[in-house]
Write a protein that holds these residues in place. Structure first.
Motif, PDB file in Angstrom:
ATOM      1  N   THR A 188       0.845  -1.186   0.000  1.00 40.12           N
ATOM      2  CA  THR A 188       0.000   0.000   0.000  1.00 40.12           C
ATOM      3  C   THR A 188       0.879   1.233   0.000  1.00 40.12           C
ATOM      4  O   THR A 188       1.939   1.239   0.626  1.00 40.12           O
ATOM      5  CB  THR A 188      -0.867   0.025   1.287  1.00 40.12           C
ATOM      6  N   ALA A 202      -5.049   3.950 -13.801  1.00 39.31           N
ATOM      7  CA  ALA A 202      -4.350   2.770 -13.295  1.00 39.31           C
ATOM      8  C   ALA A 202      -3.289   2.336 -14.302  1.00 39.31           C
ATOM      9  O   ALA A 202      -2.182   1.921 -13.934  1.00 39.31           O
ATOM     10  CB  ALA A 202      -5.342   1.638 -13.034  1.00 39.31           C
ATOM     11  N   ILE A 224       0.170   3.685 -14.055  1.00 38.49           N
ATOM     12  CA  ILE A 224       0.969   3.057 -12.996  1.00 38.49           C
ATOM     13  C   ILE A 224       1.336   1.629 -13.373  1.00 38.49           C
ATOM     14  O   ILE A 224       2.481   1.200 -13.192  1.00 38.49           O
ATOM     15  CB  ILE A 224       0.187   3.106 -11.664  1.00 38.49           C
ATOM     16  N   VAL A 236      -2.231  -2.334 -10.079  1.00 37.46           N
ATOM     17  CA  VAL A 236      -2.562  -1.396  -9.017  1.00 37.46           C
ATOM     18  C   VAL A 236      -4.070  -1.183  -8.920  1.00 37.46           C
ATOM     19  O   VAL A 236      -4.782  -1.255  -9.931  1.00 37.46           O
ATOM     20  CB  VAL A 236      -1.848  -0.042  -9.262  1.00 37.46           C
ATOM     21  N   GLN A 237      -4.543  -0.968  -7.715  1.00 38.90           N
ATOM     22  CA  GLN A 237      -5.899  -0.448  -7.516  1.00 38.90           C
ATOM     23  C   GLN A 237      -5.776   0.944  -6.913  1.00 38.90           C
ATOM     24  O   GLN A 237      -5.011   1.140  -5.962  1.00 38.90           O
ATOM     25  CB  GLN A 237      -6.676  -1.307  -6.519  1.00 38.90           C
ATOM     26  N   ILE A 238      -6.518   1.859  -7.481  1.00 39.30           N
ATOM     27  CA  ILE A 238      -6.542   3.216  -6.931  1.00 39.30           C
ATOM     28  C   ILE A 238      -7.765   3.288  -6.033  1.00 39.30           C
ATOM     29  O   ILE A 238      -8.882   3.226  -6.509  1.00 39.30           O
ATOM     30  CB  ILE A 238      -6.640   4.264  -8.057  1.00 39.30           C
ATOM     31  N   LEU A 262      -2.825   3.719  -3.126  1.00 35.00           N
ATOM     32  CA  LEU A 262      -2.603   2.720  -4.166  1.00 35.00           C
ATOM     33  C   LEU A 262      -2.339   1.370  -3.499  1.00 35.00           C
ATOM     34  O   LEU A 262      -1.592   1.288  -2.523  1.00 35.00           O
ATOM     35  CB  LEU A 262      -1.396   3.097  -5.022  1.00 35.00           C
ATOM     36  N   VAL A 296       5.702  -0.384  -4.706  1.00 35.09           N
ATOM     37  CA  VAL A 296       4.887   0.811  -4.468  1.00 35.09           C
ATOM     38  C   VAL A 296       5.692   2.105  -4.553  1.00 35.09           C
ATOM     39  O   VAL A 296       5.131   3.170  -4.756  1.00 35.09           O
ATOM     40  CB  VAL A 296       4.067   0.750  -3.172  1.00 35.09           C
ATOM     41  N   ALA A 334       5.188   2.753  -7.992  1.00 32.14           N
ATOM     42  CA  ALA A 334       3.825   3.271  -8.187  1.00 32.14           C
ATOM     43  C   ALA A 334       3.774   4.763  -7.858  1.00 32.14           C
ATOM     44  O   ALA A 334       3.219   5.565  -8.623  1.00 32.14           O
ATOM     45  CB  ALA A 334       2.837   2.492  -7.320  1.00 32.14           C
TER      46      ALA A 334
END
Lengths: 390, 390, 390, 390
Positions: free
Chosen positions: C15, C29, C32, C56-58, C74, C140, C143
């Protein structure tokens, strides 16, 4: 320690990352869920509190019930997210979809961040502001505070909160015998108030406000007991712990004032009745006859319980409408309602506990090290002993 | 921007370094000295204020009347340092000298940082604490605030303060026509109070306190006008400008409470009478009918004047003695007197102006850039125009 | 801007929360995921890179394809979490389960944080350290860097990275015509190297290392083009942008050195051949004949491309064993293998791009405001114009 | 701890405020003056180093030879200020005076902050930049570092620096028996180099550069011995101590590269020859056979000596002129000379010691508390014991 929060009121989830925790701290989801439930309780909350029972997921930093020293990420899902995926999704939508979505807000509500937030960030749809400025965010602040409370508890420090005033009704009987007593009695009251008679009147005031389509605010108090002498520091303005606590309280949504100890009452009393006389005994070292200063001198804890008050304004979302202006048409209108609590003061007292706990825990780790529980514990023990024998 | 202060009450000098100032800001020693003089004034101050007329030296960051962007160091010398070189010198002294010096303090004064500071830092001579915890330090906080005020003034933002209450006497007539009016009238009052009748009573209360060997506190208010919409941010708890201001106010020596707008009064009014209705006109854009929220919504400025109150407890140093304990002998005693102001509230209002000005100026530079005045000015101009046409 | 990361190598997810982003930034997304995929590529990676294709999930801060100004969270899930729930779960386990879990590590690997991390945080099971110290965390960071790159790209600034050296094989032909050219050619190479011949030799070196049960490191370079003059500042040591970049590069797992421009070569050349002569033309304003200083003077950007190099040590996990000591038995042993990449330098170049992009984007927002894209864009435009006409 | 510096090269004084120091630290002006003198020594310095023998004044935070916990302000006066009062004064000057002053600089020197600083802060007279960007500022960084060294020494940690390379001449014999030996031998060399033969050649190279009107740079190394295991942390990228040290080194004027341990050499060796094998003995606990990683694993100290290298570019002010452009006339010219050191590498090694000492001391206080020396000392003792018995 530091923490950041993220998440919108109707987004998929709220998230916080807590960084700088000591290792070897026992931490369970339950420790946090208990606090989340307390935040959701209290007389006067609207529908949403019923549909969502918040549950935390610990997605890092804790293994087999203990912190590892790594950052702890906490997630609280929004249960009704499935109904909002289109309105609040991260993915681009077409113009047609945009029309369909129908949740665009162009009518700023007085008392909210809608208008100034929209101007600052350039949003014609003020949902982009209110989804974040919503008090829903306090969910993860309470989660972070629950972790801080666990730290404090581990070292024998207790945090408790209660409600002193709602909508003009003040609690009179607010004495308590111990923090434990304070906790139990406030927990037993629907409005988290120690005074039974006042509790009843507060409930009536809330009912009345609801009936009037109005809302009411109130005053909450947080008490912290067992705090070592000397947290914070007088040596630089931004290291004073009472100042940090004041900032933390004021940062809670809808809070408009803070007091330490006597607070504004101190403007009305002579110095001879404000300052807490110092006494000493072989058994317990230094102590005070009174606690008018709420546990602080020179921005540092003095060994007495911390006593912090905060005032919450009435929730700005009313059935009773206030005048505002549509930002697209510039037409005046009566401000819309997004949600329907008529009083959130009992819940706010839980949030206040959380933010105070955070600041105290943080100051504690600054003074006594932050690597692991055992060492910190021993450092505090030695400090308290030295303080006693000073 | 950030600043650190250093210096003891009876050391050679007070120092502050201010970092992050924009270049091309017109800044004269006079700008700062004016504020230092204001801090030293006010009815009820003791002897020291007379002997020392504070003067600042700018030792870096300003050239030929303008800031260069480099850190600004400000120095205010303590005029009576020559009498204290032995007591407060940085050099080691012999044991014989130590006895001779005779300023060792082993008797903590209630209401001061003496005892908890001594325990925290391990000092048997509490002079090592009180020399720093003394309100003398606010001298350079006022100096830093004077620089912040100059920034604000350069961009058309005005800061003014006044006294609302002293020793239980409250000002009634506190209306003012403009910030200019507020400034002039508070400047004209010996206690910085707008209400002439209350001023007189406050002076009497101060005289009475002095006669009683007692001290009294009070409430001050700071107003900031001309602030752009959107300073601070609702997006993260620690970026809320009202929270930062609350922390700044509480960090002033002897302050025990803060209010924004209505403050604690908000606990007694229904929401329909708290929130400021939004109006709009072609000429001036968005505005409010009232300013109950003191210029803040969602932790951001909303274009209305900022209104901040703070409460100062009575100065803890009294002729009327309080009980305490000698840390060497553990014998109880009646607490000693280090100085003799009976009321410092008028001066504290100047300090409050300073710390509020700092936070607002800092938020301003965060939003509009901090490299040089011309660019910032243009950025603010465009922002205000866009806000009007939003 | 600021960001925190959380998550373990075999925990449920990684995260990051990114705070302080401007509103109105287009962010998908996909922006990223592209970077996450680049990080997972490169010759020499072991099995894990194949099984997990990071996505990735936003979960906040972006609505309908644009940032709102709110914090962006993220999440990247660990695909093999299902196999690790018992070993890595947050819930307490019984003593029996503990024995069963069988992933306890008491044998510290040289070159890892295992031993010093265990001592610091008091872990007898060093898995509590390595799960966090693992380079999995860079996922991350990449990200967050992808978001920073998007900011930079929005304002016409491009970031590209390539590999200069692997296991002693140095690229010779490293000229490129433009950043675009650099990007395309490094992307086309399995080891992200511009020199085809060197690429081949690097691949052979990697194969050889793998065969030997050994690992190799290398040198990467990041180039940033289109940077406005004056990011960072010379006025205070901790505001120098080259210093921040150096810190960021060194913070990448396994990095042991950083260079700006000529770097260590500058120790071998006379000043007359190091400093970049200044030229000027009506069309393009000030420029330089050379770029030996890598785009920095006085800690500030000077308008030339930023050129940053970093060195990565060989991955410390080898089949070829190193001597270590079991912390329970104190018996010496040959260090165990947790994973099996023999060279991660190509991937590390993507991480290096990310951390450099972050620092530059952050400095950019500090100079030009951080509220919303349109305003920042206009501020940069005016600045560049003024710089040209200076 | 934190510190800010202020002051211009030809202003009245340099100032630093150091905040967060523990109380009870023995600190004398002499401790600092010794380091200031070391910084001013070294073969290759120009005239200014002779005329000014820097002396510190401690104007706060230290009483009778010991820190009180309050901020320490340090002042170093510029001896030739009397000649510069008009040129550098804070007071406005008339237009006539402005012409008379004649120190306006419109000709940026390549390799300095002159041009980009002027553009950033809007200065047509680049003296407003160079007075601050001058390496004169490192005087107070060395002063702050001297305080950090005193902290470290108090807890048995030693910092030493030496020169590895100047103008292409590399030291070969760089072995030393102890930090004490390293200190004595580097102190005995005019160029702070352990290798006598290389020292001679370095001196020749400096003479040659001077004769050529050119300048040369070099490489310095800092060693820190006695560091407890576990300073810094692997858990978050910005808490890695090696990263902080890298940033600190790069923030020194004219530094262009940093290495920890093997540094760039690590790109040329297989993993099996890079990582330091772990050994253990009853008497001394865990140790390493080698120290290729320079005392760091996972961004944390591992108990081995810290080994940090930095490269300084040649001083950009040359008699041998470089091409530049007058910002007023836009005419090309040959860059002017402000001062005349031909090599500042030996002095830079002292600055490097200072900034490394600061970061290590800061990390130490973060782990072991920062209130007072006695407690910290006991905490370190217990930690080291536990580490040994881990």
């Amino acid at each position: 320690m530091r923490y950041l929060t993220a998440g919108e009121s109707h987004g998929p989830q709220l998230t916080t990352i807590i960084e700088g925790l000591p290792a070897q701290l026992e931490l369970l989801a339950e420790d946090i869920n208990t606090e989340l439930a307390r935040r959701q309780g209290g007389y006067g909350r609207g529908r949403r509190m019923q549909i969502e029972k918040d549950q935390v997921q610990i997605t890092s930093g804790v293994r087999h019930g203990k912190t590892t020293g790594a950052p702890v990420a906490l997630v609280v899902e929004n249960k009704d997210w499935t109904h909002w995926t289109k309105v609040m999704g991260a993915e681009p939508i077409t113009e047609d979809e945009e029309k369909e979505v129908k949740r665009k807000l162009t009518r700023p509500r007085p008392g909210h961040a809608d208008l100034n937030g929209a101007i600052k960030y350039g949003h014609r749809d003020m949902r982009n502001v209110l989804e974040r400025s919503s008090a829903r965010e306090t969910t993860v602040r309470v989660a972070a505070g629950a972790v801080a409370k666990k730290i404090l508890k581990t070292f024998g420090i207790e945090v408790a909160g209660h409600v002193l005033e709602i909508g003009g009704v003040r609690a009179v009987e607010t004495d308590y015998q111990s923090v434990q007593d304070l906790k139990e009695r406030s927990e037993a009251s629907q409005v988290r108030c120690l005074d039974d008679q006042a509790s009843e009147q507060m409930i009536k005031a809330i009912d009345q406000a609801k009936q009037d389509g109005d809302s009411i605010g109130g005053v909450v108090e947080v008490v912290v007991e067992g705090v070592p002498i000397g947290l914070g520091s007088h040596v630089q303005y931004d290291r004073k712990l009472d100042a940090k606590i004041a900032g933390a309280i004021m940062s809670i949504n809808a809070f408009k004032g803070v007091e330490i100890g006597l607070g504004f009452e101190a403007a009305r009393l002579p110095g001879s009745r404000v300052h807490d006389e110092i006494i000493w005994s072989e058994e317990s070292g230094y102590s005070r006859k009174t606690n008018n200063l709420g546990g602080f001198e020179g921005g540092m804890t003095n060994g007495m319980p911390l006593v912090v008050k905060g005032v919450m304004k009435p929730i700005p979302t009313l059935y009773k409408p206030l005048q505002s202006v549509d930002i697209d048409t510039k037409e005046p209108f009566q401000a819309s309602i997004e949600r329907s609590d008529s009083c959130a003061v009992p819940a706010a007292s839980v949030v206040a506990e959380a933010v105070v706990a955070w600041e105290v825990a943080n100051a504690l780790l600054e003074s006594f090290g932050a690597d692991r529980v055992e060492t910190i514990s021993e450092n505090i023990r030695r400090h308290n002993e030295e303080a006693k024998e000073f």
